[in-house]
Design an enzyme around this catalytic site. Structure first.
Site, PDB file in Angstrom:
ATOM      1  N   ASP A 196      43.769 -13.819 -56.720  1.00 49.00           N
ATOM      2  CA  ASP A 196      43.432 -15.117 -57.301  1.00 49.00           C
ATOM      3  C   ASP A 196      43.037 -16.047 -56.159  1.00 49.00           C
ATOM      4  O   ASP A 196      42.571 -15.576 -55.131  1.00 49.00           O
ATOM      5  CB  ASP A 196      44.596 -15.664 -58.130  1.00 49.00           C
ATOM      6  CG  ASP A 196      44.134 -16.526 -59.300  1.00 49.00           C
ATOM      7  OD1 ASP A 196      43.368 -17.468 -59.054  1.00 49.00           O
ATOM      8  OD2 ASP A 196      44.530 -16.271 -60.449  1.00 49.00           O
ATOM      9  N   HIS A 236      39.776 -15.357 -55.024  1.00 52.60           N
ATOM     10  CA  HIS A 236      38.891 -16.221 -55.812  1.00 52.60           C
ATOM     11  C   HIS A 236      38.486 -17.469 -55.043  1.00 52.60           C
ATOM     12  O   HIS A 236      38.090 -18.465 -55.635  1.00 52.60           O
ATOM     13  CB  HIS A 236      39.568 -16.611 -57.131  1.00 52.60           C
ATOM     14  CG  HIS A 236      39.745 -15.463 -58.072  1.00 52.60           C
ATOM     15  ND1 HIS A 236      40.227 -15.611 -59.351  1.00 52.60           N
ATOM     16  CD2 HIS A 236      39.503 -14.131 -57.925  1.00 52.60           C
ATOM     17  CE1 HIS A 236      40.291 -14.423 -59.948  1.00 52.60           C
ATOM     18  NE2 HIS A 236      39.847 -13.517 -59.095  1.00 52.60           N
TER      19      HIS A 236
END
Length: 509
Positions: free
Chosen positions: A317, A340
């Site tokens: 993430d 991310h």
């Protein structure tokens, strides 16, 4: 008569000079004796103590006798302290001295709790988790606020999490937690291993996932899903709870430092700071697979005066996630990927108010990440994000290098709402490298357009991979291009929005 006076005066002057010289020599001699005495003061003091014990000891091997010591307090004896010779032994608390086994199988949670209870009472104490040992530790809280200040948690060994469901009950928000402390430092060359695969396998496909996946359309039109991670049957111990813990969390603390350690395979977020003031993270490593769900590297919430630097973050993430209530955050010299990217948000979920200000992210290298630098907010929120500076970001095969998304939604469907978190003073500078889907995506609110968005020296080149390619996109984004960009970003609107409504009291931060 005059000659006699002169001779008398000369004689008196010579006498006075000789007296003065004698006093100076005496003074220097005294100083010398004093200096020499201090060099042997401990030996002299030891001899005096021997003599004070009486003449009978003097004739009975008195020179070999040792002074008597008072009995130590009733606490475990610490083993040899390799590498801690400069720290007083009274402030060292080795977890092995409190019953920790370190074989990777025996539950050492109670030993860690006992070591903390003892260290908590001593200012500037050090808890030692020694190298070459593996400690199995269940959920634990190292808590204040009545602990002494400036405690060091010296992690040189390995701490692993239990993987049986009964150790977690119905689920917990954190695994290792430090709360309400002043001057807490976690440092060393050690490892915190969440052994998260057993948790990731149980993640349902409808679990909240990153909404930017909707912008990434594969060429073969198949849907993007996180592939299931094979479960090692030797780890299993029943289905894990739906609530996944953060590996290492700091709450309500002042002057927090994390350095040197590695956190890997966290159950969810790796390192979190909540309601902290004065945070420093450096030479820190996160290591988890890129498809491990919701495993943020560093998560900040309601924290200010934060410095994160010189670290390597690989996760599933956001490498760094900056949430509401954060101000004066400085992030630089970070290697991010997989992951991310670095994100502000998501903010304003469930019509909440979010306030973020004075954020600097610079000198970052991102490789094979989904996003580069990003701000994401929900419709219906309020508050503001202002004073954000993204600079010198090197991207390599990043899907979406520059993103503002004020229509964020991690559900299958979200209703349209008019209120929004106000964005202003957002600067993108020297962002260069390669992308695989879209170079720039700036989607701002209809009722609260983004203002003062500047782009300077943007150089992004496409790499055709397995995704559809898109041109830069802007919606209700106002600002200025200070230099030509590659590719050209013609969609940015110059100036101020004419229809922008004035923020109400509920929007102010």
């Amino acid at each position: 008569m005059g000659g006699f006076s002169f001779r008398s005066f000369t004689f008196m002057f010579i006498v006075a000079f000789l007296v003065w010289s004698s006093n100076v020599e005496t003074c220097y001699a005294r100083r010398g004796r004093h200096w020499r005495q201090t060099t042997t003061s401990s030996a002299s003091l030891y001899k005096k103590k021997e003599k004070s014990h009486g003449s009978n000891h003097h004739h009975n091997n008195g020179s070999k006798s040792k002074p008597k010591h008072s009995s130590p307090p009733s606490m475990p004896t610490n083993p040899p302290r390799k590498g801690y010779d400069d720290v007083p032994s009274s402030t060292i608390f080795d977890v092995r001295s409190f019953g920790a086994t370190g074989d990777g199988k025996t539950d050492d949670t109670k030993a860690f709790q006992a070591a903390w209870a003892a260290a908590c009472k001593v200012e500037a104490s050090t808890i030692v988790v020694p190298s070459q040992y593996v400690f199995l530790v269940g959920p634990i809280s190292f808590s204040g606020p009545y602990c002494q200040h400036n405690i060091v948690f010296q992690l040189d060994g390995t701490i692993i999490a239990p993987v049986d469901a009964k150790s977690w009950g119905s689920g917990l928000m954190q695994w290792l937690e430090f709360t309400k402390l002043v001057g807490i430092t976690v440092k060393g060359s050690g490892l915190i291993d969440g052994r998260g695969a057993v948790w990731w396998q149980d993640t349902p496909y409808d679990d909240p996932l990153d909404d930017e996946l909707k912008l990434i359309i594969p060429l073969n039109k198949t849907s993007l899903r996180y592939p299931p991670i094979p479960l090692n049957s030797s780890l299993g111990g029943g289905k894990m709870p739906s609530i996944k813990p953060t590996a290492l969390r700091f709450y309500g603390s002042f002057n927090v430092t994390v350095t040197g350690i590695t956190i890997q395979n966290s159950q969810q977020c790796h390192l979190k700071f909540d309601n902290c003031i004065g945070v420093t993270v450096y030479n820190f490593t996160v290591s988890s697979p890129g498809d491990s769900p919701n495993t943020d590297g560093i998560h900040l919430q309601n924290s200010k005066d934060v410095l994160i630097r010189s670290s390597n973050i690989a996760c599933g993430d956001d490498c760094v996630s900056i949430q509401t209530g954060c101000t004066n955050v400085y992030v630089h010299n970070i290697n991010c990927g997989p992951g991310h990217g670095i994100s502000i948000g998501s903010l304003g979920k469930d019509n909440t108010k979010a306030c973020v200000s004075n954020i600097t992210v610079k000198d970052v290298v991102m490789q094979n990440t989904m996003n580069g630098v990003r701000i994401k907010t929900w419709q219906g929120g309020s508050g503001s994000v202002q004073g954000v500076f993204f600079s010198n970001i090197q991207v390599s095969e990043v899907q979406l290098p520059i993103v503002i998304d004020q229509f964020y939604c991690d559900k299958s469907k979200c209703k349209n709402q008019t209120s929004a978190v106000a964005l202003s003073g957002i600067n993108f500078e020297r962002i260069r490298g390669t992308y695989t889907v879209k170079p720039v995506h700036l989607a701002c609110s209809d009722s609260m357009p983004c203002q003062d968005v500047t782009l300077t020296d943007i150089q992004l080149k496409p790499i055709q991979e397995r995704y559809h390619m898109y041109d830069p996109y802007c919606w209700q984004t106002f600002g200025e291009l200070y230099t030509p960009t590659l590719p050209p970003i013609d969609c940015l609107q110059v100036g101020k929005p004419s229809s922008n409504r004035i923020q109400g009291d509920h929007d102010q931060c």
